[in-house]
Enzyme design. Structure first.
Site, PDB file in Angstrom:
ATOM      1  N   THR A 125       0.429   5.228   1.862  1.00  0.00           N
ATOM      2  CA  THR A 125      -0.411   5.819   2.907  1.00  0.00           C
ATOM      3  C   THR A 125      -1.235   7.010   2.443  1.00  0.00           C
ATOM      4  O   THR A 125      -2.283   7.294   3.014  1.00  0.00           O
ATOM      5  CB  THR A 125       0.467   6.276   4.083  1.00  0.00           C
ATOM      6  OG1 THR A 125       1.422   7.241   3.598  1.00  0.00           O
ATOM      7  CG2 THR A 125       1.205   5.094   4.705  1.00  0.00           C
ATOM      8  N   GLU A 168       2.463  -0.993   4.592  1.00  0.00           N
ATOM      9  CA  GLU A 168       2.198   0.391   4.196  1.00  0.00           C
ATOM     10  C   GLU A 168       3.518   1.118   3.938  1.00  0.00           C
ATOM     11  O   GLU A 168       4.446   1.051   4.747  1.00  0.00           O
ATOM     12  CB  GLU A 168       1.428   1.124   5.297  1.00  0.00           C
ATOM     13  CG  GLU A 168      -0.014   0.682   5.471  1.00  0.00           C
ATOM     14  CD  GLU A 168      -0.970   1.360   4.485  1.00  0.00           C
ATOM     15  OE1 GLU A 168      -0.496   2.180   3.657  1.00  0.00           O
ATOM     16  OE2 GLU A 168      -2.176   1.068   4.578  1.00  0.00           O
ATOM     17  N   HIS A 225       0.842  -1.196   0.000  1.00  0.00           N
ATOM     18  CA  HIS A 225       0.000   0.000   0.000  1.00  0.00           C
ATOM     19  C   HIS A 225       0.877   1.245   0.000  1.00  0.00           C
ATOM     20  O   HIS A 225       2.052   1.188   0.357  1.00  0.00           O
ATOM     21  CB  HIS A 225      -0.859   0.075   1.277  1.00  0.00           C
ATOM     22  CG  HIS A 225      -1.677  -1.132   1.571  1.00  0.00           C
ATOM     23  ND1 HIS A 225      -3.034  -1.189   1.339  1.00  0.00           N
ATOM     24  CD2 HIS A 225      -1.340  -2.329   2.117  1.00  0.00           C
ATOM     25  CE1 HIS A 225      -3.495  -2.368   1.734  1.00  0.00           C
ATOM     26  NE2 HIS A 225      -2.489  -3.075   2.208  1.00  0.00           N
ATOM     27  N   ASP A 273      -3.356   2.213  -4.975  1.00  0.00           N
ATOM     28  CA  ASP A 273      -2.013   2.116  -4.411  1.00  0.00           C
ATOM     29  C   ASP A 273      -1.410   0.717  -4.588  1.00  0.00           C
ATOM     30  O   ASP A 273      -2.169  -0.249  -4.693  1.00  0.00           O
ATOM     31  CB  ASP A 273      -2.028   2.525  -2.929  1.00  0.00           C
ATOM     32  CG  ASP A 273      -3.037   1.765  -2.084  1.00  0.00           C
ATOM     33  OD1 ASP A 273      -4.188   1.603  -2.515  1.00  0.00           O
ATOM     34  OD2 ASP A 273      -2.675   1.341  -0.978  1.00  0.00           O
ATOM     35  N   HIS A 284      -2.475  -3.129  -3.557  1.00  0.00           N
ATOM     36  CA  HIS A 284      -3.859  -2.930  -3.135  1.00  0.00           C
ATOM     37  C   HIS A 284      -4.766  -2.750  -4.350  1.00  0.00           C
ATOM     38  O   HIS A 284      -5.905  -3.236  -4.376  1.00  0.00           O
ATOM     39  CB  HIS A 284      -3.922  -1.690  -2.235  1.00  0.00           C
ATOM     40  CG  HIS A 284      -5.101  -1.649  -1.325  1.00  0.00           C
ATOM     41  ND1 HIS A 284      -5.369  -0.577  -0.513  1.00  0.00           N
ATOM     42  CD2 HIS A 284      -6.091  -2.545  -1.083  1.00  0.00           C
ATOM     43  CE1 HIS A 284      -6.474  -0.813   0.184  1.00  0.00           C
ATOM     44  NE2 HIS A 284      -6.934  -1.997  -0.145  1.00  0.00           N
TER      45      HIS A 284
END
Length: 253
Positions: A51, A119, A49, A167, A157
């Site tokens: 953020t 992340e 991912h 992302d 993602h």
């Protein structure tokens, strides 16, 4: 005061180290936002991912907030990597973090129960910093070895939630990871005859979201494998999808 201060007949209590399944050297910053993996599932996916927040610290606070502002749900991930390479672990790898949301990859519909979430601090759509990529490259092999996760099951993602998520985005260097066996990338891309695009995407692992249209899958596919692609579906898209369907068909179950 030293051990001499312990009253006679009483045993000194020493701190008990926290045992966490995860990366050695990561800063342990526990988030309450997690639970047990459903049906005793083991992770067999890694989801990357970004953020989309101003700083890693802001993302860390959000990922550890059990009571976010109204309209927002509690979220978490197993790991957070800052632009300068700092690494935090928020959730034990054996537990279910809340990072994936609604989506699917192959036959897996509860992605949270079957994945490790990482992340990357990035306000998006910035390129990813060298220290951050280096830390990710150091982190992934251990996770993949612990849970027997092959490179083809390291995904974005946007792969498992097409149309809903974008992302880690078109500026993420998937080819760099693939060169180290940490993801997949089609070398000699587009070699071979084009096929049935939607059929081949399903073979790779992509699934049409409810109410979705083919253009959504095209966008997700290009974001991952042809970020320079533009316009309607073309022969190059179809040939690349056919090549990947042959090389890395999704693992079932």
């Amino acid at each position: 005061m030293g051990s001499d201060s312990v009253p006679q007949g009483r045993r000194e209590l020493k701190p008990v180290p926290v045992t966490v399944t995860g990366a050695p050297g990561a800063l342990w910053h526990p988030s309450e936002n997690h639970g047990a993996r459903r049906d005793a599932a083991r992770p067999d996916l890694i989801v990357l991912h970004h953020t989309a927040m101003d700083s890693a610290e802001a993302a860390l606070e959000r990922l550890c907030d059990p009571a976010p502002p109204q309209g927002l749900s509690p979220v978490s991930a197993h790991y957070l990597i800052a632009e300068d390479g700092r690494l935090w672990q928020l959730v034990d790898e054996a537990a279910r973090a809340w990072h994936a949301g609604v989506g699917q990859w192959g036959d897996v519909v509860d992605v949270n129960s079957r994945s490790i979430g990482i992340e990357l601090a990035n306000p998006a759509p910035n390129p990813f910093a060298e220290p951050q990529m280096a830390r990710l490259e150091a982190l992934l092999p251990g996770i993949m070895a612990r849970w027997d996760i092959p490179p083809a099951r390291v995904i974005g993602h946007s792969d498992m939630a097409p149309g809903r998520k974008s992302d880690p985005g078109p500026k993420f260097d998937w080819r760099r990871l693939a060169r180290q066996g940490l993801a997949v990338w089609p070398e000699g891309a587009g070699a071979g005859a084009p096929g049935d695009f939607l059929h081949d995407l399903a073979a790779i692992g992509y699934r049409m979201p409810e109410g979705g249209v083919p253009e959504i899958l095209l966008e997700a596919f290009r974001m991952r494998f042809r970020p320079w692609g533009r316009g309607p579906l073309g022969t190059a898209d179809r040939a690349l999808a056919a090549q990947l369907a042959r090389q890395v068909p999704v693992r079932r179950g």
